[in-house]
Write a protein that holds these residues in place. Sequence first.
Motif, PDB file in Angstrom:
ATOM      1  N   LEU A 284       0.843  -1.188   0.000  1.00  0.00           N
ATOM      2  CA  LEU A 284       0.000   0.000   0.000  1.00  0.00           C
ATOM      3  C   LEU A 284       0.884   1.246   0.000  1.00  0.00           C
ATOM      4  O   LEU A 284       1.762   1.383   0.852  1.00  0.00           O
ATOM      5  N   VAL A 285       0.641   2.153  -0.927  1.00  0.00           N
ATOM      6  CA  VAL A 285       1.453   3.355  -1.047  1.00  0.00           C
ATOM      7  C   VAL A 285       0.625   4.562  -0.613  1.00  0.00           C
ATOM      8  O   VAL A 285      -0.576   4.647  -0.888  1.00  0.00           O
ATOM      9  N   THR A 286       1.286   5.501   0.063  1.00  0.00           N
ATOM     10  CA  THR A 286       0.637   6.735   0.506  1.00  0.00           C
ATOM     11  C   THR A 286       1.629   7.882   0.428  1.00  0.00           C
ATOM     12  O   THR A 286       2.849   7.667   0.459  1.00  0.00           O
ATOM     13  N   ASN A 287       1.103   9.102   0.312  1.00  0.00           N
ATOM     14  CA  ASN A 287       1.959  10.283   0.321  1.00  0.00           C
ATOM     15  C   ASN A 287       1.984  10.967   1.673  1.00  0.00           C
ATOM     16  O   ASN A 287       2.534  12.063   1.815  1.00  0.00           O
ATOM     17  N   LEU A 288       1.383  10.337   2.691  1.00  0.00           N
ATOM     18  CA  LEU A 288       1.396  10.875   4.045  1.00  0.00           C
ATOM     19  C   LEU A 288       2.476  10.197   4.883  1.00  0.00           C
ATOM     20  O   LEU A 288       2.687   8.984   4.770  1.00  0.00           O
ATOM     21  N   GLY A 289       3.139  10.970   5.714  1.00  0.00           N
ATOM     22  CA  GLY A 289       4.196  10.434   6.554  1.00  0.00           C
ATOM     23  C   GLY A 289       3.657   9.685   7.763  1.00  0.00           C
ATOM     24  O   GLY A 289       2.474   9.817   8.109  1.00  0.00           O
ATOM     25  N   PRO A 290       4.511   8.919   8.455  1.00  0.00           N
ATOM     26  CA  PRO A 290       4.057   8.136   9.617  1.00  0.00           C
ATOM     27  C   PRO A 290       3.601   8.994  10.776  1.00  0.00           C
ATOM     28  O   PRO A 290       2.812   8.547  11.606  1.00  0.00           O
ATOM     29  N   GLU A 291       4.101  10.233  10.859  1.00  0.00           N
ATOM     30  CA  GLU A 291       3.657  11.113  11.947  1.00  0.00           C
ATOM     31  C   GLU A 291       2.208  11.575  11.739  1.00  0.00           C
ATOM     32  O   GLU A 291       1.539  11.976  12.699  1.00  0.00           O
ATOM     33  N   ALA A 295       1.168   3.317  10.046  1.00  0.00           N
ATOM     34  CA  ALA A 295       1.090   2.162   9.146  1.00  0.00           C
ATOM     35  C   ALA A 295      -0.152   1.333   9.444  1.00  0.00           C
ATOM     36  O   ALA A 295      -0.785   0.786   8.528  1.00  0.00           O
ATOM     37  N   GLY A 296      -0.534   1.237  10.719  1.00  0.00           N
ATOM     38  CA  GLY A 296      -1.748   0.511  11.072  1.00  0.00           C
ATOM     39  C   GLY A 296      -2.989   1.157  10.490  1.00  0.00           C
ATOM     40  O   GLY A 296      -3.923   0.462  10.061  1.00  0.00           O
ATOM     41  N   ASP A 297      -3.010   2.494  10.473  1.00  0.00           N
ATOM     42  CA  ASP A 297      -4.158   3.194   9.874  1.00  0.00           C
ATOM     43  C   ASP A 297      -4.207   3.001   8.365  1.00  0.00           C
ATOM     44  O   ASP A 297      -5.290   2.946   7.773  1.00  0.00           O
TER      45      ASP A 297
END
Length: 389
Positions: A284-291, A295-297
């Motif tokens: 799964l790819v996203t442009n939002l950072g972990p902060e 990753a669970g979300d």
Amino acid sequence: MARTAAAPLPWTERDFSRWRLVRDFQWRLAQARRTVRLPPTWSHPERLLQAADYLSLFLLSLLHPVVRTMRGLGAASRRRRVPQQVCSRPVSLGSFSEAQAVLDPALLIEVFTPLSRELPRPPGPAGPAGRSWLIQDSRLFDALPRMYWALWRRQGRAQSQVRLHLSLDLAQNAPARARVTPGKGCERAAWRTQWQRGDSYVGDRYYGEDYRCFEELEEGGVAFVVRLRDDAVIQVEEELPLSEADRQAKVIRSAWVRLGRKARCRSRRLRVVWVQTATEVLRLVTNLGPEELSAGDVAWLYQHRWQIELFFRWVKCILGCRHWLAESPQGAAIELYLALIAALLLQLYTGQAPTRRMMELIQFYLLGVASLDELEQGLEAERARRKKS
């Protein structure tokens, strides 16, 4: 007038006897006509069938348990109750068939868009990352062979289909934006016309095939969580730590990456989350950072992408959108937009997307098989059962 109550509106004998959903639709249609001009033919003195009558009869076919064909609608329009409460006069088969060619679906889009915003949002905080998430997908509806404009596959046998591109609000479980195209219409091209700055989207692997799309989303100020193809080339730049909550969500890896084999074709820096399911590993790819989005979300959001599959099934099976009352491109769009409007009206008045059992109860009442008390008790029982599940 339109209502925006947070709880389901109470049903009464008077509401059912007067087809409140149809009357509500007619009111919204009158508001939409203030901004969408109809072709001059609708104001011609010799035209007897008006746009509101045509669309109200069309909507009736989606809600009524018996009336499903053009001939059936024409026969219903000659019954005393229907001209009094649904359309202003009896309608001939020729007039109903001809109307689809002179009615712009933009009128129904003007009804659908504000109606989708009226559904109450559930109490509590917003979705992950404090955002309202939309699920993007499309579904094919089989068309008739004579609907030549919808022909798009010739392998083995000719196949005609109509495609509904939909953005489903995850929190409301209701359609937010829609577009109707022939079956060959590109899903990513339709998505480009639907997203807006500030949106947040969840999409399946087809939307992850074109890395340029990720660039456009980022430049357009749109957040996304999209599944990648299993053969996607991933260049890992930085591994990211996982929390216990991430591991409980079946996340096995998270990293900052760039996508693409050749350096000149690689994407900008994105984050990929690997999720282990019972049968495979999802990328799964996203442009939002972990902060901002854990990753669970990310895993949770993609897991709930199946809500749109259930909605498509509901539209096809419960509203009975398998029989075309109109066969032109405009007519097919009119029928699908009316199906979405009917779905929103039912959800507005019952407090949730009705299940098959709830639709049966409503239709049993309209047929006179169930009393109003039985209908109310049945709807309440279904709501309670759904809360427990």
